[in-house]
Scaffold this motif. Structure first.
Motif, PDB file in Angstrom:
ATOM      1  N   ARG A 134      47.095  79.287  -5.549  1.00  0.00           N
ATOM      2  CA  ARG A 134      46.319  79.422  -4.306  1.00  0.00           C
ATOM      3  C   ARG A 134      45.782  80.842  -4.146  1.00  0.00           C
ATOM      4  O   ARG A 134      44.657  81.029  -3.668  1.00  0.00           O
ATOM      5  CB  ARG A 134      47.179  79.034  -3.117  1.00  0.00           C
ATOM      6  N   PRO A 144      41.197  76.375  -1.025  1.00  0.00           N
ATOM      7  CA  PRO A 144      42.362  75.547  -1.365  1.00  0.00           C
ATOM      8  C   PRO A 144      42.517  74.424  -0.349  1.00  0.00           C
ATOM      9  O   PRO A 144      42.404  74.664   0.852  1.00  0.00           O
ATOM     10  CB  PRO A 144      43.550  76.516  -1.245  1.00  0.00           C
ATOM     11  N   GLY A 148      49.322  71.013  -1.349  1.00  0.00           N
ATOM     12  CA  GLY A 148      49.604  71.446  -2.721  1.00  0.00           C
ATOM     13  C   GLY A 148      50.726  70.571  -3.259  1.00  0.00           C
ATOM     14  O   GLY A 148      51.556  70.080  -2.496  1.00  0.00           O
TER      15      GLY A 148
END
Ligand code: FMN
Length: 206
Positions: A134, A144, A148
């Motif tokens: 990131r 981003p 995640g």
């Protein structure tokens, strides 16, 4: 307005047979493809590039193919193993080639959605790798996406581009959806901006 099909470029994996970072990336790209995207995969073996030298005038053909794809990309998904608390050397070296895009009109990964996956042998490593991916994305002016994916490959097993943990697959697919949705929004916004600027040009000619 006819919208172009978004291109999502995946970069990641290792040359290890059965690489979990490569298989998780394949799952993400498959999901993006099912949802209407064009996809390109640069897997572990494709990332074994000469060490990036900023002053070098000639790019190796494989590096040129990668940069050509990133220039066309509307979204990018990185997938790395955690190596010693960070991103793998081959992936970072491949990412360093984006320096070739530093003078582009769309500089580096400007305006592109970026998803990240990191696999490690435990829980601490994948989080560290995810944070590194990131930070790299921010440095490259990419966006981003919120989700995640940190994967403990000691517990989660991949086989034939499938995974034995449904929750992991759901996370990978949700992240791929976020990348694609942002890519579509970005394409639409840029088309609107172009239409506005051509309208301005036309009215100033009247
Ligand atoms: C050189 C090297 C360094 C590693 N360092 C870490 C680490 O710091 N933390 C961790 O959780 N796993 C570490 N691992 C384990 C890998 O991240 C893990 O096995 C990962 O799933 C490998 O990715 P792959 O399946 O795509 O090959 C390391 C493995 C190697 C080969």
């Amino acid at each position: 307005m006819v919208m172009k099909r978004p291109l999502i470029v995946g970069m990641g994996g290792t040359t290890r047979p059965g690489s979990s970072s490569e298989q998780s990336l394949a799952i993400a790209l498959h999901k993006a493809q099912q949802s209407g995207a064009e996809t390109m995969l640069f897997r572990g073996a494709d990332l074994i590039l000469p060490l990036y030298e900023p002053q070098s005038k000639v790019l190796a053909p494989d590096a040129k193919a990668l940069i050509d794809a990133l220039r066309r990309a509307d979204g990018v998904i990185f997938s790395s193993p955690c190596y010693h608390g960070g991103v793998s050397g081959p992936l970072k070296n491949a990412i360093d080639y984006t320096e070739e895009m530093s003078a582009d009109e769309r500089v580096y990964l400007d305006g592109r959605a970026v998803g990240a996956i990191c696999c490690g042998f435990g829980v601490q490593g994948p989080m560290a790798g995810l944070n590194a991916l990131r930070a790299i994305t921010h440095a490259l002016r990419g966006w981003p996406v919120p989700l995640g994916v940190a994967i403990n490959s000691a517990a989660v097993k991949f086989r034939d581009c499938g995974c034995d943990d449904e929750k992991t697959v759901q996370q990978i697919e949700a992240m791929a959806d976020q990348v694609l949705n942002f890519a579509v929004m970005s394409i639409q916004e840029r088309a609107k901006a172009r239409a506005r600027s051509s309208l301005k040009c036309n009215t100033s000619l009247v």
